[in-house]
Design a protein around this motif. Structure first.
Motif, PDB file in Angstrom:
ATOM      1  N   THR A 121     -13.684  83.251 -45.641  1.00 45.06           N
ATOM      2  CA  THR A 121     -12.549  82.543 -45.057  1.00 45.06           C
ATOM      3  C   THR A 121     -12.541  82.852 -43.564  1.00 45.06           C
ATOM      4  N   ASP A 122     -11.526  82.399 -42.860  1.00 46.95           N
ATOM      5  CA  ASP A 122     -11.467  82.677 -41.434  1.00 46.95           C
ATOM      6  C   ASP A 122     -11.091  84.125 -41.140  1.00 46.95           C
ATOM      7  N   LYS A 123     -10.665  84.853 -42.195  1.00 47.67           N
ATOM      8  CA  LYS A 123     -10.221  86.223 -41.976  1.00 47.67           C
ATOM      9  C   LYS A 123     -11.052  87.290 -42.690  1.00 47.67           C
ATOM     10  N   SER A 124     -11.821  86.919 -43.696  1.00 52.00           N
ATOM     11  CA  SER A 124     -12.550  87.941 -44.464  1.00 52.00           C
ATOM     12  C   SER A 124     -13.794  87.365 -45.116  1.00 52.00           C
ATOM     13  N   VAL A 125     -14.632  88.284 -45.604  1.00 52.16           N
ATOM     14  CA  VAL A 125     -15.850  87.920 -46.335  1.00 52.16           C
ATOM     15  C   VAL A 125     -15.921  88.780 -47.589  1.00 52.16           C
ATOM     16  N   SER A 126     -16.228  88.180 -48.709  1.00 51.77           N
ATOM     17  CA  SER A 126     -16.388  88.943 -49.948  1.00 51.77           C
ATOM     18  C   SER A 126     -17.768  88.676 -50.529  1.00 51.77           C
ATOM     19  N   GLU A 127     -18.333  89.694 -51.176  1.00 53.32           N
ATOM     20  CA  GLU A 127     -19.627  89.573 -51.829  1.00 53.32           C
ATOM     21  C   GLU A 127     -19.528  90.101 -53.251  1.00 53.32           C
ATOM     22  N   SER A 128     -20.194  89.418 -54.155  1.00 51.47           N
ATOM     23  CA  SER A 128     -20.164  89.819 -55.565  1.00 51.47           C
ATOM     24  C   SER A 128     -20.939  91.107 -55.787  1.00 51.47           C
ATOM     25  N   LEU A 129     -20.489  91.886 -56.754  1.00 49.41           N
ATOM     26  CA  LEU A 129     -21.133  93.145 -57.127  1.00 49.41           C
ATOM     27  C   LEU A 129     -21.779  93.062 -58.509  1.00 49.41           C
TER      28      LEU A 129
END
Length: 216
Positions: free
Chosen positions: A129-137
């Motif tokens: 998003t414009d505020k964060s990044v998530s990655e799968s585990l």
């Protein structure tokens, strides 16, 4: 990328079939090299080619290129859907803390971009998003449904310069792959105990799926 699990033993059966194919190819490697050698000098000694060597090559090609062909999914040889590609869509936070105990969806959708890398045994889901990044585990598929489901857990990291109220956290998501369109994912996400929030996810794939022509 990390591994992912499935709810069937289809991988075992496919691996066995690839093993048999590798054995047959190894047994006939002399004939093949002799036939090709009439036109292209390979300089290959068939005696050095083992079934293990051939199986490694066959498994690599299948895992990287062949497994995701739509024909194999149609025939039921591979039941896991190919989610690889770029996806765009929205996250819609849900507020359930109401007097009537009913869920209320937020009017402020969050625009997201998702990139999924996937092979026959490994995958990685990155949501930004414009505020964060998530990655799968880690991830798992349930394929004994009309529309397969994927459940994965992730780690989210705020981007530099974002609000101090945002902090790294872990969460999970459960998405349904809509078979009718083959380019739509929808479901819900859940954040960890420190945030205790959840919401809806709706994604649309923006690039086309691979076909058998991609192997040529």
């Amino acid at each position: 990328m990390h591994t992912y699990s499935t709810d069937t033993d289809r991988r075992v059966k496919v691996s066995a079939a690839l093993g048999i194919l590798s054995f047959l190819l190894t047994a006939n490697v002399g004939f093949v090299t002799e036939a090709i050698g009439q036109f292209v000098p390979l300089g290959l000694d068939p005696s050095v080619v083992t079934t293990g060597m051939v199986f490694t090559i066959v498994l690599y090609i299948f895992s990287k290129k062949v497994w995701s062909l739509g024909l194999l999914n149609t025939l039921g040889i591979v039941t896991v859907p190919d989610l690889s590609g770029r996806w765009e869509g929205t996250l819609t936070p849900i507020d359930s803390a109401t007097d009537s105990n009913k869920e209320l969806t937020s009017d402020e959708d969050v625009q997201v971009e998702v990139r999924i890398k996937q092979t026959w045994r490994h995958m990685l889901i990155q949501l930004e998003t414009d505020k964060s990044v998530s990655e799968s585990l880690g991830a798992s598929f349930v394929t004994d449904k009309i529309d397969p489901k994927i459940h994965y857990h992730y780690e989210n990291s705020p981007k530099p310069g974002t609000s101090n109220t945002m902090s790294p956290h872990r969460g999970s998501a459960e998405l349904t792959f809509v078979q009718a369109s083959r380019d739509q994912l929808r479901g819900r996400y859940y954040t960890g105990a420190d945030r205790q929030s959840y919401g809806e996810i709706n994604l649309q794939r923006t690039n086309s799926r691979r076909s058998i022509l991609d192997l040529i």
